[in-house]
Design a protein around this motif. Structure first.
Motif, PDB file in Angstrom:
ATOM      1  N   THR B 155       0.717  -1.299  -0.191  1.00 42.74           N
ATOM      2  CA  THR B 155       0.081  -0.020   0.125  1.00 42.74           C
ATOM      3  C   THR B 155       0.974   0.954  -0.135  1.00 42.74           C
ATOM      4  N   PHE B 156       1.960   1.108   0.704  1.00 40.49           N
ATOM      5  CA  PHE B 156       2.749   2.294   0.917  1.00 40.49           C
ATOM      6  C   PHE B 156       3.580   2.661  -0.492  1.00 40.49           C
ATOM      7  N   LEU B 157       3.881   1.632  -1.281  1.00 31.71           N
ATOM      8  CA  LEU B 157       4.876   1.851  -2.489  1.00 31.71           C
ATOM      9  C   LEU B 157       3.765   2.809  -3.431  1.00 31.71           C
ATOM     10  N   PRO B 158       2.911   2.323  -3.833  1.00 28.42           N
ATOM     11  CA  PRO B 158       2.014   3.197  -4.951  1.00 28.42           C
ATOM     12  C   PRO B 158       1.947   4.729  -4.193  1.00 28.42           C
ATOM     13  N   LEU B 159       1.680   4.651  -2.970  1.00 34.18           N
ATOM     14  CA  LEU B 159       1.590   6.423  -2.526  1.00 34.18           C
ATOM     15  C   LEU B 159       2.988   6.964  -2.753  1.00 34.18           C
ATOM     16  N   LEU B 160       4.036   6.312  -2.369  1.00 33.88           N
ATOM     17  CA  LEU B 160       5.304   6.889  -2.420  1.00 33.88           C
ATOM     18  C   LEU B 160       5.864   7.170  -3.856  1.00 33.88           C
ATOM     19  N   THR B 161       5.765   6.344  -4.648  1.00 32.35           N
ATOM     20  CA  THR B 161       5.955   6.208  -6.211  1.00 32.35           C
ATOM     21  C   THR B 161       5.020   7.172  -6.765  1.00 32.35           C
ATOM     22  N   GLY B 162       4.060   7.465  -6.665  1.00 34.30           N
ATOM     23  CA  GLY B 162       3.007   8.453  -6.902  1.00 34.30           C
ATOM     24  C   GLY B 162       3.579   9.880  -6.670  1.00 34.30           C
ATOM     25  N   TYR B 163       4.024   9.955  -5.375  1.00 34.85           N
ATOM     26  CA  TYR B 163       4.392  11.404  -4.809  1.00 34.85           C
ATOM     27  C   TYR B 163       5.799  11.679  -5.312  1.00 34.85           C
ATOM     28  N   MET B 164       6.595  10.501  -5.602  1.00 31.46           N
ATOM     29  CA  MET B 164       8.157  10.847  -6.357  1.00 31.46           C
ATOM     30  C   MET B 164       7.628  11.286  -7.723  1.00 31.46           C
ATOM     31  N   SER B 165       6.876  10.737  -8.507  1.00 36.67           N
ATOM     32  CA  SER B 165       6.568  11.200  -9.902  1.00 36.67           C
ATOM     33  C   SER B 165       6.118  12.709  -9.868  1.00 36.67           C
ATOM     34  N   TYR B 166       5.214  12.893  -8.978  1.00 39.97           N
ATOM     35  CA  TYR B 166       4.628  14.164  -9.132  1.00 39.97           C
ATOM     36  C   TYR B 166       5.716  15.152  -9.000  1.00 39.97           C
ATOM     37  N   HIS B 167       6.505  14.870  -7.967  1.00 38.80           N
ATOM     38  CA  HIS B 167       7.676  15.969  -7.610  1.00 38.80           C
ATOM     39  C   HIS B 167       9.108  15.418  -8.487  1.00 38.80           C
ATOM     40  N   HIS B 168       8.951  14.638  -9.202  1.00 43.37           N
ATOM     41  CA  HIS B 168      10.301  14.275 -10.119  1.00 43.37           C
ATOM     42  C   HIS B 168      11.463  13.973  -9.187  1.00 43.37           C
ATOM     43  N   LEU B 169      11.318  13.285  -8.278  1.00 47.57           N
ATOM     44  CA  LEU B 169      12.382  13.080  -7.186  1.00 47.57           C
ATOM     45  C   LEU B 169      13.385  11.968  -7.774  1.00 47.57           C
ATOM     46  N   TRP B 170      14.549  12.314  -7.621  1.00 53.61           N
ATOM     47  CA  TRP B 170      15.660  11.176  -7.927  1.00 53.61           C
ATOM     48  C   TRP B 170      15.841  10.488  -9.096  1.00 53.61           C
ATOM     49  N   SER B 183       3.821  -0.674  -9.337  1.00 51.28           N
ATOM     50  CA  SER B 183       3.611  -0.980  -7.777  1.00 51.28           C
ATOM     51  C   SER B 183       1.785  -1.091  -7.598  1.00 51.28           C
ATOM     52  N   VAL B 184       1.133  -0.365  -8.294  1.00 45.73           N
ATOM     53  CA  VAL B 184      -0.310  -0.551  -8.144  1.00 45.73           C
ATOM     54  C   VAL B 184      -0.619  -1.954  -8.653  1.00 45.73           C
ATOM     55  N   GLU B 185      -0.247  -2.191  -9.778  1.00 46.51           N
ATOM     56  CA  GLU B 185      -0.356  -3.619 -10.358  1.00 46.51           C
ATOM     57  C   GLU B 185      -0.196  -4.660  -9.228  1.00 46.51           C
ATOM     58  N   PHE B 186       0.981  -4.553  -8.514  1.00 43.71           N
ATOM     59  CA  PHE B 186       1.643  -5.557  -7.593  1.00 43.71           C
ATOM     60  C   PHE B 186       0.142  -5.600  -6.219  1.00 43.71           C
ATOM     61  N   LEU B 187       0.007  -4.290  -6.130  1.00 47.60           N
ATOM     62  CA  LEU B 187      -1.053  -3.925  -5.026  1.00 47.60           C
ATOM     63  C   LEU B 187      -2.513  -4.880  -5.460  1.00 47.60           C
ATOM     64  N   LEU B 188      -2.796  -4.717  -6.765  1.00 44.58           N
ATOM     65  CA  LEU B 188      -3.965  -5.328  -7.299  1.00 44.58           C
ATOM     66  C   LEU B 188      -3.820  -6.871  -7.130  1.00 44.58           C
ATOM     67  N   ILE B 189      -2.670  -7.248  -7.578  1.00 47.76           N
ATOM     68  CA  ILE B 189      -2.572  -8.833  -7.658  1.00 47.76           C
ATOM     69  C   ILE B 189      -2.667  -9.444  -6.152  1.00 47.76           C
TER      70      ILE B 189
END
Ligand code: SF4
Ligand code: SF4
Lengths: 420, 220
Positions: B155-170, B183-189
């Motif tokens: 659950t944490f990963l999609p939120l984190l990667t979403g946040y990072m994408s929006y802020h173009h982090l790293w 990561s969302v697909e992983f969650l769905l599975i």
């Protein structure tokens, strides 16, 4: 009952996993909130007493038998089977440390009715042979003698004779076609004989006809507490047969919470048919009499009073307002306990806990919840409507050197009846 | 595989596979529950079970009473923070609504992205707080199984990667976006085969509990 074995225990557990149970296990997120609602956890701080943990063997069985992933895991040997030792260990959790008070079921955020499942896991654990001695004894006496405490008709007859001698009141036995078939709990017969006289006086004043069946006077049902449906059914059927034979309109459960649950809610389901008569708790009956103007009282109690809600009446029975209506007829200084009504805390002795000798320690620890509620309130009198609660309250108060008399509501009302 | 190919795959076949597993898996789970059935209640009812069941579906989203809330304050605050944050992020972020529109043919207005960003942060912080509690609180630690940590991470990963994408982090944006979708697909599975199912089954639980209590005249 066939021989108790692990296989049988597992079989019975499987039979008790239904759609609600599957939904509950699917929904639990291990948040731990149910622990905060359970007095056996709050008063001991032992995480093993977390309500949902009391169901762990049943949860695994559900997973292994009724879910796809669980079955695959079982097939390739990745799951931990339910063992004999485990059921033995869990016996302490589900019998000693749970009064089936249902408080956890009110707070679980995903809506799990945990106490419903505890009622069912007891069936499996007793079938595996791990029911506590005390409950086995009570159940055997209930089946053989007709009362979990071994009270016989002879003792009851003596009591009826004493009442007749001291007050002139007739205790009617085996009358047909009366308004009420009155049941008693052995606890009452032994410890609170005043109850019987109280209802005799109240019904006389109200002009209601009533009777006790010499074939089925015991209201409590050890079969339910121990979790053996066959015995529970046998015990309920005695009452049902007596009620039908005597053609009564209403069967009245005594001041006992679990007895009420046993006959009112579990009874028809155990028998597999609807009843031709109504089942009411004595407090419901008294409140009806009050409403009809048939309960005439005088005099006011001035001492500061509070009411201990028996769990089975409020959370499991929906009898919440009735005792308050009645109390307000005779008490001016009535105060509510914190969390009163449907969120009230258990006394610590329900669900068969009081019948288990080895549970004495934890039972008195659990009482500390009630103790702090009462310390907070500082009342002169504690009123309740369950003789099992009453005994636990009296014992707990005594152990903690708190001097608060505990009174049964029915008797208190009887003491205020207008003399005719 | 370069980032464009990766993105193409997670958006196409990857998403399809995950969706199929999620939907079929959930249908199986629901069938597994309902097929067990339940006995009819023969006791004379004191109240209407149906309305009580429906009522409990909603009321269980709020604490039972003031004192219960006080006793479980941490879980309530972090639990609300996480669930509300997650809900806003999933359903009120423009790109998510566009995806839903492309799948279902209808959409709804979005919240301004900076607002959703704030909710993402609330959800992330709440999740971390819940993890901390899981690791330290005696009861929750006692109850926790490896699966609890797995679904936490999922659950944490999609939120984190979403946040990072929006802020173009790293990392380069296209990789981040690809990782987010993966990561969302992983969650769905994982969803149908773990306690993530509670998002659906809790309505069934509340319904049964509310109904059974309601038939006895108790508002549960
Ligand atoms: S409160 Fe409900 S969801 Fe939380 S641990 Fe207990 S049973 Fe599970
Ligand atoms: S029914 Fe009562 S005693 Fe039993 S686990 Fe739930 S809260 Fe604890």
């Amino acid at each position: 009952m066939s021989k108790a074995t692990l296989d049988r225990g597992v079989q019975i557990l499987k039979e008790h996993i239904d759609a609600p149970t599957a939904a509950y296990f699917s929904s639990c997120v291990n948040c731990g909130m149910c622990a905060d609602a359970c007095l056996f956890y709050t008063e001991t701080g032992d995480p093993a007493y977390t309500p949902i943990n009391k169901l762990e063997p049943m949860r695994r069985l559900w997973e292994q038998e009724y879910t796809l992933v669980g079955r695959i895991k079982k097939l390739i040997g990745l799951s931990k089977p339910v063992t004999d030792e485990e059921l033995g260990e869990w016996s302490d959790l589900v019998y000693h440390a749970c009064s089936m008070c249902g408080r956890c079921s009110m707070v679980c955020p995903v809506g799990n009715d945990i106490s419903y499942m505890i009622r069912n896991i007891r069936e499996g654990i007793s079938a595996a042979g791990y029911a506590p001695e005390g409950l086995i004894g009570a159940t055997t006496r209930a089946v053989e003698i007709g009362s979990p405490m071994g009270i016989t008709m002879h003792a009851l007859n003596t009591q009826a004779r004493n009442i007749k001698e001291s007050s002139g009141l007739e205790i009617p036995f085996d009358r047909e076609g009366v308004d009420y078939l009155v049941l008693l709990s052995s606890m009452e017969v032994i410890n609170f004989p005043e109850y019987l006289e109280a209802i005799a006086r109240i019904f006389k004043q109200a002009g209601k006809s009533w009777t006790i069946s010499s074939e089925a006077f015991e209201a409590t049902n050890s079969g339910i507490q121990i979790g053996v449906s066959d015995i529970a059914r046998e015990l309920v059927s005695r009452v049902v047969e007596a009620a039908e034979k005597l053609k009564v309109k209403t069967v009245v459960s005594p001041e006992c919470g679990h007895a009420y649950t046993a006959i009112r809610w579990d009874g028809p389901n155990l028998m597999g048919r609807r009843f031709s008569f109504k089942v009411k708790h004595i407090i419901e009956v008294l409140d009806e009499l009050r409403e009809e103007g048939l309960l005439k009282v005088e005099g006011i109690e001035e001492s500061c009073m509070t009411f201990h809600d028996p769990c089975q009446l409020v959370r499991k029975g929906g009898v919440i307002e009735q005792p308050r209506n009645l109390l307000k007829m005779i008490a001016t200084n009535f105060v509510e306990m914190e969390d009163s009504g449907k969120m009230n805390w258990c006394c610590g002795a329900g669900g068969g806990v009081s019948a288990i000798e080895e549970a004495e320690g934890i039972r008195l620890k659990a009482f500390n919840r009630k103790k702090s509620q009462l310390e907070h309130l500082q009342v002169d009198t504690l009123v309740t409507a369950c003789s099992n609660c009453r005994i636990q309250l009296e014992e707990g108060l005594e152990v903690n050197e708190m001097d608060i008399p505990v009174v049964g509501l029915t008797e208190m009302l009887a003491d205020h009846l207008v003399e005719e | 595989m370069n980032s464009a190919e990766f993105l193409l795959w997670v958006r196409g076949p990857g998403l399809n596979i995950a969706m199929v597993i999620f939907i079929i898996g959930m249908l199986i789970r629901l069938l597994e529950i309902f097929m067990l059935g339940r006995k009819q209640n023969l006791a004379e009812l004191r109240g209407n079970g149906i309305s009580a069941g429906l009522r409990t579906i909603f009321t269980r989203s709020t604490p039972a009473d003031k004192n219960s809330m006080r006793r479980s304050m941490f879980t309530f605050v972090a639990g609300y923070g996480f669930h509300i944050g997650l809900f806003v992020v999933i359903f009120l972020l423009m790109p998510h609504i566009q995806l839903i529109q492309s799948l279902l043919g209808f959409g709804w207005p979005a919240l301004p992205t900076p607002v959703v960003d704030l909710f993402t942060v609330i959800a992330l912080i709440s999740l971390m707080a819940l993890l901390w509690r899981r690791l330290t609180h005696p009861v929750v630690r006692y109850l926790s199984t490896p699966q609890d940590y797995l679904v936490w991470a999922a659950t944490f990963l999609p939120l984190l990667t979403g946040y990072m994408s929006y802020h173009h982090l790293w990392f380069p944006y296209s990789w981040l976006l690809g990782m987010h979708i993966l990561s969302v697909e992983f969650l769905l599975i994982l969803f149908p085969f773990t306690k993530l199912t509670h998002a659906f089954t809790l309505f069934i639980s509340r319904w049964y509990t509310g109904m059974m209590a309601g038939e006895k005249g108790v508002a549960s």
